[in-house]
Design an enzyme around this catalytic site. Sequence first.
Site, PDB file in Angstrom:
ATOM      1  N   CYS A  44      -3.000  -6.868  -1.684  1.00  0.00           N
ATOM      2  CA  CYS A  44      -2.829  -5.476  -1.603  1.00  0.00           C
ATOM      3  C   CYS A  44      -3.765  -4.900  -2.821  1.00  0.00           C
ATOM      4  O   CYS A  44      -4.025  -3.923  -2.529  1.00  0.00           O
ATOM      5  CB  CYS A  44      -1.455  -5.077  -2.142  1.00  0.00           C
ATOM      6  SG  CYS A  44      -0.958  -5.835  -3.550  1.00  0.00           S
ATOM      7  N   ARG A  83      -5.952   1.499   4.237  1.00  0.00           N
ATOM      8  CA  ARG A  83      -4.906   2.175   3.626  1.00  0.00           C
ATOM      9  C   ARG A  83      -5.100   3.617   4.045  1.00  0.00           C
ATOM     10  O   ARG A  83      -4.168   4.430   4.008  1.00  0.00           O
ATOM     11  CB  ARG A  83      -5.034   2.106   2.049  1.00  0.00           C
ATOM     12  CG  ARG A  83      -4.339   0.772   1.334  1.00  0.00           C
ATOM     13  CD  ARG A  83      -2.913   0.576   1.706  1.00  0.00           C
ATOM     14  NE  ARG A  83      -2.210   1.678   1.189  1.00  0.00           N
ATOM     15  CZ  ARG A  83      -1.960   1.819  -0.076  1.00  0.00           C
ATOM     16  NH1 ARG A  83      -1.908   0.795  -0.940  1.00  0.00           N
ATOM     17  NH2 ARG A  83      -1.039   2.711  -0.556  1.00  0.00           N
ATOM     18  N   ASP A 105      -0.289 -11.554  -4.375  1.00  0.00           N
ATOM     19  CA  ASP A 105      -0.319 -10.449  -5.275  1.00  0.00           C
ATOM     20  C   ASP A 105      -0.154 -10.512  -6.753  1.00  0.00           C
ATOM     21  O   ASP A 105      -0.085 -11.893  -6.995  1.00  0.00           O
ATOM     22  CB  ASP A 105       1.060  -9.533  -4.990  1.00  0.00           C
ATOM     23  CG  ASP A 105       0.857  -8.198  -5.776  1.00  0.00           C
ATOM     24  OD1 ASP A 105      -0.183  -7.518  -5.990  1.00  0.00           O
ATOM     25  OD2 ASP A 105       2.048  -7.489  -5.963  1.00  0.00           O
ATOM     26  N   ARG A 115       5.182   7.462  -6.747  1.00  0.00           N
ATOM     27  CA  ARG A 115       5.117   6.064  -7.379  1.00  0.00           C
ATOM     28  C   ARG A 115       5.716   6.048  -8.568  1.00  0.00           C
ATOM     29  O   ARG A 115       5.320   6.804  -9.580  1.00  0.00           O
ATOM     30  CB  ARG A 115       3.632   5.858  -7.448  1.00  0.00           C
ATOM     31  CG  ARG A 115       3.371   4.604  -8.336  1.00  0.00           C
ATOM     32  CD  ARG A 115       2.015   3.816  -8.202  1.00  0.00           C
ATOM     33  NE  ARG A 115       1.803   3.419  -7.004  1.00  0.00           N
ATOM     34  CZ  ARG A 115       0.715   2.553  -6.782  1.00  0.00           C
ATOM     35  NH1 ARG A 115      -0.163   2.449  -7.794  1.00  0.00           N
ATOM     36  NH2 ARG A 115       0.381   2.028  -5.671  1.00  0.00           N
ATOM     37  N   GLN A 133       1.941   0.250   1.936  1.00  0.00           N
ATOM     38  CA  GLN A 133       0.971  -0.976   1.969  1.00  0.00           C
ATOM     39  C   GLN A 133       0.987  -1.787   3.128  1.00  0.00           C
ATOM     40  O   GLN A 133       0.103  -2.399   3.701  1.00  0.00           O
ATOM     41  CB  GLN A 133       1.175  -1.716   0.696  1.00  0.00           C
ATOM     42  CG  GLN A 133       0.324  -3.149   0.561  1.00  0.00           C
ATOM     43  CD  GLN A 133      -1.163  -2.639   0.327  1.00  0.00           C
ATOM     44  OE1 GLN A 133      -1.326  -1.813  -0.544  1.00  0.00           O
ATOM     45  NE2 GLN A 133      -1.983  -3.033   1.076  1.00  0.00           N
ATOM     46  N   HIS A 186       7.064  -1.339  -1.463  1.00  0.00           N
ATOM     47  CA  HIS A 186       5.742  -0.875  -1.029  1.00  0.00           C
ATOM     48  C   HIS A 186       5.288  -0.601   0.223  1.00  0.00           C
ATOM     49  O   HIS A 186       4.630  -1.229   0.748  1.00  0.00           O
ATOM     50  CB  HIS A 186       4.505  -1.645  -2.061  1.00  0.00           C
ATOM     51  CG  HIS A 186       3.344  -0.813  -2.377  1.00  0.00           C
ATOM     52  ND1 HIS A 186       3.252   0.573  -1.979  1.00  0.00           N
ATOM     53  CD2 HIS A 186       2.054  -1.182  -2.610  1.00  0.00           C
ATOM     54  CE1 HIS A 186       1.982   0.900  -2.043  1.00  0.00           C
ATOM     55  NE2 HIS A 186       1.238  -0.242  -2.630  1.00  0.00           N
TER      56      HIS A 186
END
Length: 303
Positions: A262, A290, A222, A100, A130, A127
Amino acid sequence: MKRDIISVMDMEEDLEDIIDLSIKMKKQRYQDFEPTYGRVLGMIFEKPSTRTRVSLETAMAQLGGHAIYLNPNDMQLGRGETVADTARVLSRFVDVISYRAFKHENVLELAKHASVPVINALDDVEHPVQIVADFMTIKERKHHFSNLKLAYVGDGNNMANSLLLGAALLGTDISIGCPKGYEPRKEIIEKAREIARKTGCKVEIVNSPSEAVQSADVIYTDVWISMGEEKLKEQKEKVFGGFQVNSELVANASRDYIFMHCLPAHRGLEVTDEVIESLHSVVFDEAENRLHTAKGILYTLLA
Ligand code: CP
Ligand code: NVA
């Protein structure tokens, strides 16, 4: 040849296969997965994480392997060791690396110099992991991907970029409603349009949230301020004021729409409590997925 997942495009050939494998793994949570026994994941996190870290770490445990959390400040990376050297050293120890990062270029650099697979665990451009969980959740709820409209309302950020690519690959119509100047990356919109021509879906970018959510089956939002953008807080909150997902906005959607995020969510900013707590909201299934998709992805890369 090792395989990396830096972009949703790295799953161009098998995104739906990974989703289906994850669905299978969800039903067989503790089954033996011999190919992943004793394998080790190194997880570099330059930014905070709840879901990505815990899902990847739990996934490795359930797959019979192990995960090591690596904070750059506790590594020589934080004292100037290069990303390239870090990649080469970690590749001598671990079987797969997740990263990340603040900068997409650093994820590419790590992947270039690592001899083991690299997973982008979120950067400033995408991402991808996700997205696998998001479309798994859509498949669970809606059972198919075509003849569906996904509306993303808010910032044209990493999530918007990856959703564009995922929707285009799976043949889901996507409409992004964002303020002028906050559109997703131009090259990603173009790529999504190119794929959509083949998969037969629509890619639309508009500056009106109500236009975006018109007859939508899925409404997604988001945060307005992504990690690393804290100094833009005041400015962005002003610009995004009209882009909140609230009861008035969702009234434009299809009657059985689902609400997705998310997470983490900032209630009262990009979404109201009323919407995120409504029966339409699937955000905690999405979060749970996830874990299952982390297993699907790790198994696919390691097996
Ligand atoms: N959605 C997501 O990636 O959450 P975390 O930042 O908690 O990992
Ligand atoms: N756009 C958000 C996503 C968090 C999962 C960020 O980058 O902070």
